[in-house]
Scaffold this active site. Sequence first.
Site, mmCIF file in Angstrom:
data_model
loop_
_atom_site.group_PDB
_atom_site.id
_atom_site.type_symbol
_atom_site.label_atom_id
_atom_site.label_comp_id
_atom_site.label_asym_id
_atom_site.label_seq_id
_atom_site.Cartn_x
_atom_site.Cartn_y
_atom_site.Cartn_z
ATOM 1 N N HIS A 207 0.791 -1.232 0.000
ATOM 2 C CA HIS A 207 0.000 0.000 0.000
ATOM 3 C C HIS A 207 0.821 1.278 0.000
ATOM 4 O O HIS A 207 0.257 2.368 0.003
ATOM 5 C CB HIS A 207 -0.967 0.019 1.194
ATOM 6 C CG HIS A 207 -0.292 0.288 2.514
ATOM 7 N ND1 HIS A 207 0.323 -0.705 3.245
ATOM 8 C CD2 HIS A 207 -0.125 1.418 3.233
ATOM 9 C CE1 HIS A 207 0.832 -0.198 4.353
ATOM 10 N NE2 HIS A 207 0.579 1.099 4.367
HETATM 11 C C1 UD1 Z 1 -2.320 5.753 5.752
HETATM 12 C C2 UD1 Z 1 -1.022 6.348 6.268
HETATM 13 C C3 UD1 Z 1 0.099 5.331 6.116
HETATM 14 C C4 UD1 Z 1 -0.267 4.018 6.761
HETATM 15 C C5 UD1 Z 1 -1.598 3.530 6.250
HETATM 16 C C6 UD1 Z 1 -2.008 2.337 7.074
HETATM 17 C C7 UD1 Z 1 -0.829 8.769 5.970
HETATM 18 C C8 UD1 Z 1 -0.184 9.847 5.206
HETATM 19 N N1 UD1 Z 1 -0.640 7.542 5.511
HETATM 20 O O1 UD1 Z 1 -2.128 5.515 4.367
HETATM 21 O O2 UD1 Z 1 1.258 5.833 6.756
HETATM 22 O O3 UD1 Z 1 0.733 3.071 6.453
HETATM 23 O O4 UD1 Z 1 -2.595 4.551 6.430
HETATM 24 O O5 UD1 Z 1 -2.935 1.538 6.445
HETATM 25 O O6 UD1 Z 1 -1.477 9.026 6.956
HETATM 26 N N2 UD1 Z 1 -9.467 4.293 1.733
HETATM 27 C C9 UD1 Z 1 -10.638 3.579 1.709
HETATM 28 N N3 UD1 Z 1 -11.201 3.228 2.894
HETATM 29 C C10 UD1 Z 1 -10.674 3.546 4.100
HETATM 30 C C11 UD1 Z 1 -9.487 4.282 4.111
HETATM 31 C C12 UD1 Z 1 -8.885 4.665 2.920
HETATM 32 O O7 UD1 Z 1 -11.163 3.264 0.652
HETATM 33 O O8 UD1 Z 1 -11.249 3.169 5.147
HETATM 34 C C13 UD1 Z 1 -8.821 4.661 0.437
HETATM 35 C C14 UD1 Z 1 -9.231 6.009 -0.103
HETATM 36 O O9 UD1 Z 1 -9.290 5.912 -1.501
HETATM 37 C C15 UD1 Z 1 -8.052 6.895 0.268
HETATM 38 C C16 UD1 Z 1 -6.887 5.945 0.219
HETATM 39 O O10 UD1 Z 1 -7.405 4.698 0.630
HETATM 40 O O11 UD1 Z 1 -7.887 7.986 -0.587
HETATM 41 C C17 UD1 Z 1 -5.743 6.356 1.104
HETATM 42 O O12 UD1 Z 1 -6.155 6.514 2.458
HETATM 43 P P1 UD1 Z 1 -5.320 7.455 3.475
HETATM 44 O O13 UD1 Z 1 -5.794 7.294 4.853
HETATM 45 O O14 UD1 Z 1 -5.238 8.840 2.933
HETATM 46 O O15 UD1 Z 1 -3.859 6.903 3.352
HETATM 47 P P2 UD1 Z 1 -3.359 5.397 3.391
HETATM 48 O O16 UD1 Z 1 -2.772 5.081 2.069
HETATM 49 O O17 UD1 Z 1 -4.423 4.528 3.958
HETATM 50 N N1 UDP Z 2 -3.295 -5.763 9.086
HETATM 51 C C1 UDP Z 2 -4.537 -6.363 9.215
HETATM 52 N N2 UDP Z 2 -5.179 -6.791 8.083
HETATM 53 C C2 UDP Z 2 -4.634 -6.681 6.849
HETATM 54 C C3 UDP Z 2 -3.355 -6.077 6.725
HETATM 55 C C4 UDP Z 2 -2.718 -5.611 7.864
HETATM 56 O O1 UDP Z 2 -5.047 -6.520 10.329
HETATM 57 O O2 UDP Z 2 -5.277 -7.114 5.870
HETATM 58 C C5 UDP Z 2 -2.635 -5.260 10.308
HETATM 59 C C6 UDP Z 2 -1.215 -5.742 10.539
HETATM 60 O O3 UDP Z 2 -1.204 -6.982 11.234
HETATM 61 C C7 UDP Z 2 -0.630 -4.615 11.378
HETATM 62 C C8 UDP Z 2 -1.327 -3.383 10.831
HETATM 63 O O4 UDP Z 2 -2.500 -3.859 10.157
HETATM 64 O O5 UDP Z 2 -0.982 -4.783 12.752
HETATM 65 C C9 UDP Z 2 -0.412 -2.682 9.856
HETATM 66 O O6 UDP Z 2 -1.111 -1.734 9.150
HETATM 67 P P1 UDP Z 2 -0.657 -1.182 7.731
HETATM 68 O O7 UDP Z 2 0.195 -2.160 7.054
HETATM 69 O O8 UDP Z 2 -1.893 -0.740 7.062
HETATM 70 O O9 UDP Z 2 0.127 0.144 8.128
HETATM 71 P P2 UDP Z 2 1.668 0.478 8.402
HETATM 72 O O10 UDP Z 2 2.131 -0.405 9.502
HETATM 73 O O11 UDP Z 2 2.390 0.283 7.105
HETATM 74 O O12 UDP Z 2 1.651 1.915 8.766
#
Ligand code: UD1
Ligand code: UDP
Length: 377
Positions: A207
Amino acid sequence: MRDNPLVLHVLGARPNFVKAAPVVKGLAELGIRQGIIHTGQHYDALMSDVFFADLGLPEPVANLGVGSGTHARQTAALLTGLEDVVLEHRPALVVVYGDVNSTLAAILVCAKLHVPTAHVEAGLRSFDREMPEEVNRVVTDALSDLLFATSPEALSHLSNEGVDPAKVHLVGNPMIDSLFAALPKLDPAPVQERLGIEGRYAVATLHRPANVDDPQAARELVDAVLGVAEQVPVVVPLHPRGRQRLAEAGLVDRPHLKIVDPLGYVDFLSLVRGAALVVTDSGGVQEETTMLGVPCLTVRPNTERPITVTHGTNRLVTPASLPAAASKALADGATTPSGELPPLWDGAAGPRIARVIEAWLRGDSLSPAAQSRVSSR
Ligand code: UD1
Ligand code: UDP
């Protein structure tokens, strides 16, 4: 100490929930008044609600519903929403987690309102300012009043940036506390059966913007994952961010490749526990595979968690080197250079953090000797 001071936790994204649960539990055990503010940065049931259920987190006292947007729009919504909520609740301390936009916004709001803050997972650095998370980490640590570090190298990073060492506490890793707590529930069999997986398999999560936002990068990554799928079936619980771009690049269901919705916390870690290999660009998954002893290939040029390489099963790879690295990892199994887990990854970080917060609320400033007593308990 103020009468019955309130601690607020600001949570917004999936990894925040996992890191906060042990801290919330530790504070509850000390009888400290607390509440969760959910910013709504993540809002799908599989990105949010399922974590509250799996981790036993209490209902938030407020959900700001900020949702998605560009960095500026999302951060602006977070700033205005959080300012109102902090003014309304007047907390003695606001606790923030990790490196997401909700973390950054909460720190900025509190700094301007003169509300003290604590940062859990302080001092991690990838030294790559192109990662939005790195910007969030640097700003958050510069403005925090209490900094909780998960691994020793964080201490030197913070000191190099001029952070007063008296504010910093090496406490271990609350994400690992959550994993310890979940261990008895981690059974790969039911999840494998539900997903129709038999025999050896790999799990992939992808992601990071650098991997999934750009079509060319996404194509190279998907080709690499297909190279792994030629060797072992791969299951991909796909984050919503990458879904469309990766599908356009060819990451679709096919023999030996299964694309599924994001999994709940217990289901995901159950699947990881039974996997022969994990391929990821997640931060937290690098740590969890180290703890579970599952080989992990991280498709990134750097990591803010080098301890998972020196003390764990994690290796950094490029898309070009992924298939060969997978072949080697599948042949060798889990290997760790140091043979021992990172210090203080023992399931007791939450209680350590809670004790430091309790002392801080009482107005005790911890001497270095007291700090080391807290760390070693
Ligand atoms: C965010 C964090 C990242 C973290 C990740 C964990 C920032 C800048 N980034 O990234 O550090 O690793 O969360 O998972 O804060 N979306 C959905 N449903 C949801 C949430 C998001 O569809 O419930 C989609 C939307 O299209 C959105 C995109 O995901 O635009 C990105 O979501 P966003 O929270 O902005 O950043 P992440 O890539 O999730
Ligand atoms: N995780 C989860 N389901 C998934 C993928 C990840 O429960 O399908 C959990 C994972 O075990 C960890 C957390 O989500 O505890 C990590 O989140 P993510 O990878 O989205 O964010 P990051 O750590 O890169 O910020």
